[in-house]
Design an enzyme around this catalytic site. Sequence first.
Site, PDB file in Angstrom:
ATOM      1  N   ILE A 105       0.802  -1.343   0.203  1.00  0.00           N
ATOM      2  CA  ILE A 105       0.095   0.118  -0.053  1.00  0.00           C
ATOM      3  C   ILE A 105       0.762   1.276   0.050  1.00  0.00           C
ATOM      4  O   ILE A 105       0.505   2.211  -0.849  1.00  0.00           O
ATOM      5  CB  ILE A 105      -0.973   0.056   1.138  1.00  0.00           C
ATOM      6  CG1 ILE A 105      -1.847  -1.208   1.187  1.00  0.00           C
ATOM      7  CG2 ILE A 105      -1.912   1.208   1.253  1.00  0.00           C
ATOM      8  CD1 ILE A 105      -2.844  -1.230   2.374  1.00  0.00           C
TER       9      ILE A 105
ATOM     10  N   ASP B 241      15.400   0.955   9.954  1.00  0.00           N
ATOM     11  CA  ASP B 241      14.362   0.424  10.675  1.00  0.00           C
ATOM     12  C   ASP B 241      13.669   1.446  11.734  1.00  0.00           C
ATOM     13  O   ASP B 241      14.581   2.303  12.167  1.00  0.00           O
ATOM     14  CB  ASP B 241      14.700  -0.755  11.452  1.00  0.00           C
ATOM     15  CG  ASP B 241      13.784  -1.678  12.352  1.00  0.00           C
ATOM     16  OD1 ASP B 241      13.554  -2.739  11.763  1.00  0.00           O
ATOM     17  OD2 ASP B 241      13.139  -1.097  13.088  1.00  0.00           O
TER      18      ASP B 241
ATOM     19  N   ALA C 203       4.466   1.413   8.109  1.00  0.00           N
ATOM     20  CA  ALA C 203       5.242   0.133   8.073  1.00  0.00           C
ATOM     21  C   ALA C 203       4.534  -0.590   9.382  1.00  0.00           C
ATOM     22  O   ALA C 203       4.435  -0.131  10.614  1.00  0.00           O
ATOM     23  CB  ALA C 203       6.666   0.817   8.721  1.00  0.00           C
ATOM     24  N   ALA C 204       4.829  -1.956   9.262  1.00  0.00           N
ATOM     25  CA  ALA C 204       3.867  -2.971  10.264  1.00  0.00           C
ATOM     26  C   ALA C 204       4.041  -4.161   9.737  1.00  0.00           C
ATOM     27  O   ALA C 204       4.383  -4.236   8.595  1.00  0.00           O
ATOM     28  CB  ALA C 204       2.455  -2.569  10.401  1.00  0.00           C
TER      29      ALA C 204
ATOM     30  N   ASN D  43       7.068  -4.390  16.901  1.00  0.00           N
ATOM     31  CA  ASN D  43       7.005  -3.683  15.563  1.00  0.00           C
ATOM     32  C   ASN D  43       6.001  -2.567  15.610  1.00  0.00           C
ATOM     33  O   ASN D  43       6.148  -1.580  15.096  1.00  0.00           O
ATOM     34  CB  ASN D  43       7.124  -4.816  14.375  1.00  0.00           C
ATOM     35  CG  ASN D  43       7.706  -4.078  13.206  1.00  0.00           C
ATOM     36  OD1 ASN D  43       8.558  -3.183  13.305  1.00  0.00           O
ATOM     37  ND2 ASN D  43       7.004  -4.174  11.988  1.00  0.00           N
TER      38      ASN D  43
ATOM     39  N   TYR E 273      -2.537  -9.284  15.891  1.00  0.00           N
ATOM     40  CA  TYR E 273      -2.236  -8.340  15.033  1.00  0.00           C
ATOM     41  C   TYR E 273      -3.419  -7.195  14.970  1.00  0.00           C
ATOM     42  O   TYR E 273      -2.987  -5.894  15.225  1.00  0.00           O
ATOM     43  CB  TYR E 273      -2.462  -8.921  13.352  1.00  0.00           C
ATOM     44  CG  TYR E 273      -2.559  -7.850  12.465  1.00  0.00           C
ATOM     45  CD1 TYR E 273      -1.678  -6.796  12.140  1.00  0.00           C
ATOM     46  CD2 TYR E 273      -3.902  -7.660  11.429  1.00  0.00           C
ATOM     47  CE1 TYR E 273      -1.951  -5.809  11.332  1.00  0.00           C
ATOM     48  CE2 TYR E 273      -3.942  -6.849  10.591  1.00  0.00           C
ATOM     49  CZ  TYR E 273      -2.963  -5.741  10.550  1.00  0.00           C
ATOM     50  OH  TYR E 273      -3.149  -5.047   9.332  1.00  0.00           O
TER      51      TYR E 273
ATOM     52  N   LYS F   3      -2.619  -3.120  16.533  1.00  0.00           N
ATOM     53  CA  LYS F   3      -3.130  -1.983  15.852  1.00  0.00           C
ATOM     54  C   LYS F   3      -4.092  -1.072  17.095  1.00  0.00           C
ATOM     55  O   LYS F   3      -3.795   0.067  16.821  1.00  0.00           O
ATOM     56  CB  LYS F   3      -3.774  -2.140  14.637  1.00  0.00           C
ATOM     57  CG  LYS F   3      -2.921  -2.834  13.487  1.00  0.00           C
ATOM     58  CD  LYS F   3      -2.143  -1.789  12.923  1.00  0.00           C
ATOM     59  CE  LYS F   3      -1.340  -1.998  11.707  1.00  0.00           C
ATOM     60  NZ  LYS F   3      -0.764  -0.958  11.022  1.00  0.00           N
TER      61      LYS F   3
HETATM   62  N1  LIG Z   1      -2.827  -4.997   2.926  1.00  0.00           N
HETATM   63  C1  LIG Z   1      -3.904  -4.793   3.328  1.00  0.00           C
HETATM   64  O1  LIG Z   1      -5.275  -5.474   2.980  1.00  0.00           O
HETATM   65  C2  LIG Z   1      -4.335  -3.997   4.854  1.00  0.00           C
HETATM   66  C3  LIG Z   1      -5.443  -3.695   5.230  1.00  0.00           C
HETATM   67  C4  LIG Z   1      -5.561  -2.642   6.306  1.00  0.00           C
HETATM   68  C5  LIG Z   1      -4.439  -2.310   6.881  1.00  0.00           C
HETATM   69  N2  LIG Z   1      -3.344  -2.411   6.271  1.00  0.00           N
HETATM   70  C6  LIG Z   1      -2.223  -1.967   6.727  1.00  0.00           C
HETATM   71  O2  LIG Z   1      -1.531  -1.106   6.254  1.00  0.00           O
HETATM   72  C7  LIG Z   1      -0.097  -1.091   6.279  1.00  0.00           C
HETATM   73  C8  LIG Z   1       0.861  -1.444   4.976  1.00  0.00           C
HETATM   74  O3  LIG Z   1       0.340  -2.718   4.493  1.00  0.00           O
HETATM   75  P1  LIG Z   1       0.581  -3.550   3.218  1.00  0.00           P
HETATM   76  O4  LIG Z   1      -0.140  -4.543   3.014  1.00  0.00           O
HETATM   77  O5  LIG Z   1       1.120  -2.535   2.411  1.00  0.00           O
HETATM   78  O6  LIG Z   1       1.976  -4.084   3.989  1.00  0.00           O
HETATM   79  P2  LIG Z   1       3.471  -4.518   3.489  1.00  0.00           P
HETATM   80  O7  LIG Z   1       3.949  -5.530   4.262  1.00  0.00           O
HETATM   81  O8  LIG Z   1       3.415  -4.685   2.017  1.00  0.00           O
HETATM   82  O9  LIG Z   1       4.087  -3.068   3.946  1.00  0.00           O
HETATM   83  C9  LIG Z   1       4.831  -2.841   5.058  1.00  0.00           C
HETATM   84  C10 LIG Z   1       5.922  -2.040   4.815  1.00  0.00           C
HETATM   85  O10 LIG Z   1       6.600  -1.787   6.023  1.00  0.00           O
HETATM   86  C11 LIG Z   1       8.197  -2.134   6.129  1.00  0.00           C
HETATM   87  N3  LIG Z   1       8.342  -2.332   7.514  1.00  0.00           N
HETATM   88  C12 LIG Z   1       7.817  -3.038   8.432  1.00  0.00           C
HETATM   89  N4  LIG Z   1       8.287  -2.989   9.600  1.00  0.00           N
HETATM   90  C13 LIG Z   1       9.352  -1.955   9.599  1.00  0.00           C
HETATM   91  C14 LIG Z   1       9.978  -1.489  10.479  1.00  0.00           C
HETATM   92  N5  LIG Z   1      10.209  -1.736  11.582  1.00  0.00           N
HETATM   93  N6  LIG Z   1      10.885  -0.321   9.947  1.00  0.00           N
HETATM   94  C15 LIG Z   1      10.788   0.123   8.674  1.00  0.00           C
HETATM   95  N7  LIG Z   1      10.033  -0.543   7.559  1.00  0.00           N
HETATM   96  C16 LIG Z   1       9.272  -1.604   8.018  1.00  0.00           C
HETATM   97  C17 LIG Z   1       8.241  -3.392   5.344  1.00  0.00           C
HETATM   98  O11 LIG Z   1       9.536  -3.607   4.696  1.00  0.00           O
HETATM   99  C18 LIG Z   1       7.179  -2.903   4.215  1.00  0.00           C
HETATM  100  O12 LIG Z   1       7.756  -2.567   3.047  1.00  0.00           O
HETATM  101  C19 LIG Z   1       0.105  -1.874   7.284  1.00  0.00           C
HETATM  102  O13 LIG Z   1       0.227  -0.791   8.624  1.00  0.00           O
HETATM  103  C20 LIG Z   1      -1.137  -2.681   7.488  1.00  0.00           C
HETATM  104  O14 LIG Z   1      -1.360  -3.154   8.802  1.00  0.00           O
HETATM  105  C21 LIG Z   1      -2.955  -3.202   5.299  1.00  0.00           C
END
Ligand SMILES: NC(=O)c1ccc[n+]([C@@H]2O[C@H](COP(=O)([O-])OP(=O)(O)OC[C@H]3O[C@@H](n4cnc5c(N)ncnc54)[C@H](O)[C@@H]3O)[C@@H](O)[C@H]2O)c1
Length: 187
Positions: free
Chosen positions: A43, A82, A105-106, A123, A172, A176
């Site tokens: 995202i 990080d 980031a999560a 994290n 999870y 959040k």
């Molecule tokens: N994908 C979905 O359907 C969805 C739905 C609701 C909420 N979210 C939230 O949206 C956000 C992004 O989700 P996504 O699907 O793109 O996940 P993703 O895993 O593709 O992206 C998360 C990014 O964060 C980075 N990251 C994680 N921990 C880190 C840290 N400690 N320091 C620096 N970088 C770090 C990872 O390398 C990754 O690029 C998250 O917070 C997730 O909880 C996602």
Amino acid sequence: MAVPLHFQKPIILDRTIIREGGQRVPPYKFHMRVLVTGGAGYIGSVVTEELIGDGHHVVVYDNLCKGHKRAVNASADFVEADLHDVATLRTTLRDHQIEAVIHMAAYSLVGESCANPAKYYDNNVVAGLKLLDTMIEAQVKRIVFSSTAATYGNAETQPIDESAPTAPSNPYGETKLTFETGDALVR
Ligand SMILES: NC(=O)c1ccc[n+]([C@@H]2O[C@H](COP(=O)([O-])OP(=O)(O)OC[C@H]3O[C@@H](n4cnc5c(N)ncnc54)[C@H](O)[C@@H]3O)[C@@H](O)[C@H]2O)c1
């Protein structure tokens, strides 16, 4: 790293921006310097692209544990680090004169969070608090936090209304919810 002149901090008055030197910029040309944490992810990379398309200056902060450098728009600055690395976070906020953070980031895998809740608390909560503390120190006052429908658990009605009771059914969702309802976001 030197910040280009047109990215230096503007003064906002009646939604017209008056830059140092007196230049007046119409509000539709209002551009911000935004840090996108997790901006190399699924995202975050799209959010980055949209922000750049709207003319904002974007700095992506990502440790690439899940994301991909090639997903980051070439116009964004990229910091591979990080969120626990407070020194790099501090330098990034300061050197890029960041005005707002979009925090994506999560870790976000439900099954993994059940197998290893501590990894998720570390994290999604602890690292997030480090980000907030560093923002406070740098006087960055705006944050958009990417939460999740998992904070509602098995909601009784669909679609889930924002005011529905929160009752996460896995670590999870708990992490959040902890981050967004603890004292974290009101500090
Ligand atoms: N994908 C979905 O359907 C969805 C739905 C609701 C909420 N979210 C939230 O949206 C956000 C992004 O989700 P996504 O699907 O793109 O996940 P993703 O895993 O593709 O992206 C998360 C990014 O964060 C980075 N990251 C994680 N921990 C880190 C840290 N400690 N320091 C620096 N970088 C770090 C990872 O390398 C990754 O690029 C998250 O917070 C997730 O909880 C996602």
